[in-house]
Write a protein that holds these residues in place. Structure first.
Motif, mmCIF file in Angstrom:
data_model
loop_
_atom_site.group_PDB
_atom_site.id
_atom_site.type_symbol
_atom_site.label_atom_id
_atom_site.label_comp_id
_atom_site.label_asym_id
_atom_site.label_seq_id
_atom_site.Cartn_x
_atom_site.Cartn_y
_atom_site.Cartn_z
ATOM 1 N N ILE A 1 0.831 -1.208 0.000
ATOM 2 C CA ILE A 1 0.000 0.000 0.000
ATOM 3 C C ILE A 1 0.860 1.250 0.000
ATOM 4 C CG2 ILE A 1 -1.621 1.308 1.418
ATOM 5 C CD1 ILE A 1 -2.854 -1.327 2.256
ATOM 6 N N TYR B 1 -5.989 -4.019 1.987
ATOM 7 C CA TYR B 1 -7.026 -3.082 2.403
ATOM 8 C C TYR B 1 -7.600 -3.471 3.763
ATOM 9 C CZ TYR B 1 -7.166 -0.823 -2.200
ATOM 10 O OH TYR B 1 -6.854 -0.121 -3.330
ATOM 11 N N GLU C 1 -7.648 -1.149 7.015
ATOM 12 C CA GLU C 1 -8.903 -0.828 7.704
ATOM 13 C C GLU C 1 -8.805 -1.138 9.191
ATOM 14 O OE1 GLU C 1 -13.680 -1.865 7.612
ATOM 15 O OE2 GLU C 1 -12.388 -2.584 5.991
ATOM 16 N N ALA D 1 -3.066 3.681 1.861
ATOM 17 C CA ALA D 1 -4.126 2.833 1.328
ATOM 18 C C ALA D 1 -5.238 3.670 0.703
ATOM 19 C CB ALA D 1 -4.692 1.953 2.442
ATOM 20 N N ALA E 1 -6.383 3.498 -3.125
ATOM 21 C CA ALA E 1 -7.766 3.153 -3.438
ATOM 22 C C ALA E 1 -8.438 4.239 -4.272
ATOM 23 C CB ALA E 1 -8.544 2.916 -2.148
ATOM 24 N N GLN F 1 -12.440 -3.788 -4.820
ATOM 25 C CA GLN F 1 -11.840 -3.754 -3.487
ATOM 26 C C GLN F 1 -11.516 -2.325 -3.064
ATOM 27 O OE1 GLN F 1 -11.820 -6.241 -1.458
ATOM 28 N NE2 GLN F 1 -12.563 -7.666 -3.005
ATOM 29 N N ALA F 2 -11.099 -1.493 -4.012
ATOM 30 C CA ALA F 2 -10.809 -0.089 -3.700
ATOM 31 C C ALA F 2 -12.083 0.643 -3.301
ATOM 32 C CB ALA F 2 -10.149 0.591 -4.896
ATOM 33 N N PHE G 1 -13.188 -0.550 0.205
ATOM 34 C CA PHE G 1 -12.376 0.002 1.286
ATOM 35 C C PHE G 1 -12.759 1.455 1.569
ATOM 36 C CE2 PHE G 1 -8.466 2.479 2.264
ATOM 37 C CZ PHE G 1 -8.260 2.022 3.560
#
Length: 369
Positions: free
Chosen positions: A5, A27, A31, A60, A64, A77-78, A81
């Motif tokens: 990341i 991710y 998080e 990250a 993202a 996924q981006a 997140f």
């Protein structure tokens, strides 16, 4: 070991190769770090003293945003997140009757900066999906009337017919699990719009909220009917119990509502979106009700769908005749924003609907294997 990341330090940097994109695990790790920051006592002071670091989270977020809001923006996924981070910040605006220490950072400057950073890029990307200039050339009242007439009782889509006629128990449970994120705190964002001067429009919105909240009687609050359905299905009834199952497209609707209700400048957009939501619920919920009845759920368990089928038809008329049209008269120069809000809510809802039905189909397929 340095996280992948960290190789994306800024939103302006667009990943050159999908091989360099952060993975779902990356991710998830970021998080979890963000959750730790949320729960850090005196977060801003510790950041100023360099006693904690946000490098992993900031990296990250930058990665993202580059993956989600540039180019085709297809990195699921981006998107997931970013919407989960936004949701975790936005939920601090509501009270959950939990540990008071969870709210220690509700006015954190760092969290506000993260929220604004994501929202700015996300909303720019969302706005680009629609031709906003065209709204200002429309006969707004006529267009809105035509849209409302078409959307209040449309022909069922293939996905809606699947829910109505074919969804199995596993798929239905997945549908309810996803819906519970909003269903158990229903109308909470609307409450954020009701402070201020009283007038006829304000009175209608207040009446709408009072009905959603069961006139102060817990057993008649709409979320209580949802709880009954969860209980009959043997599912968890705690708010956010199924948070990890919720597609990013659904989170985007919730975060969008938080944004519009917190920014009074966007009030007309919010009203347009609320109009769309209220008037389209009955048609959608008829399919959910039919599925539940076909699967053998009791009348009590179906009361959430049944209630909304009945009352939201009336709420839709209230919103059109007593809120939207009067506001278009009062704010004639800005009335296009109400139509924009309606159209944008339709786009968000259509996108979320596709994602939810895909999740429902997947649940049925896994169960049948």
């Amino acid at each position: 070991m340095q996280s992948k990341i960290a190789t994306f330090p800024s939103v302006e940097a667009t990943p050159k190769s999908t091989a360099l994109l952060p993975t779902a695990a990356d991710y998830s790790q970021a998080e979890q770090h963000f959750i730790q920051l949320l729960e850090t006592e005196d977060l801003d002071d510790k950041l100023a003293e360099q006693r904690v670091s946000t490098n992993e989270v900031d990296g990250a977020i930058a990665a993202a945003m580059a993956a989600a809001y540039t180019g085709e923006g297809g990195d699921v996924q981006a998107h997931r997140f970013l919407q989960r981070v936004l949701y975790r910040i936005n939920r601090l605006k509501l009270f959950w009757y939990d540990d008071l220490r969870h709210y220690t950072n509700e006015r954190s400057l760092y969290l506000r900066a993260v929220r604004d950073r994501i929202e700015t890029a996300w909303q720019r990307w969302e706005t680009e999906q629609l031709d906003t200039a065209s709204y200002q050339e429309m006969n707004l009242k006529q267009v809105l009337s035509d849209w409302v007439a078409a959307d209040v009782d449309p022909l069922p889509s293939a996905d809606q017919l699947f829910i109505h006629e074919q969804v199995g128990e596993a798929g239905y449970r997945r549908l309810v699990a996803i819906a519970s994120l909003d269903g158990l705190v229903e109308a909470s964002q609307l409450s954020r719009t009701l402070g201020g001067v009283s007038n006829e429009i304000h009175a209608v919105l207040t009446r709408l909220l009072v009905e959603e909240y069961g006139a102060g009687r817990l057993g008649r609050k709409h979320s209580s009917y949802f709880t009954v359905m969860l209980e009959e299905l043997g599912m968890k009834t705690e708010p956010e119990a199924y948070f990890d199952l919720v597609p990013w497209e659904v989170l985007a609707i919730i975060n969008h509502s938080f944004l519009l209700t917190e920014r009074k400048r966007y009030f007309l957009r919010y009203v347009g979106g609320l109009l769309y939501g209220e008037l389209t619920v009955p048609a959608a919920f008829r399919h959910y009700q039919a599925a539940g009845e076909r699967l053998g759920l009791s009348k009590a368990a179906m009361s959430y769908w049944d209630l909304h089928i009945k009352v939201d038809e009336l709420h839709g008329r209230w919103m059109m005749d007593d809120v939207a049209l009067p506001l278009m008269e009062q704010y004639s120069n800005d009335a296009w924003e109400l139509v924009f809000g309606y159209d944008q809510q339709r786009l968000l809802s259509d996108r979320a609907g596709i994602a939810v039905v895909q999740a429902v189909r997947n649940a049925d397929q896994v169960h049948d294997q």
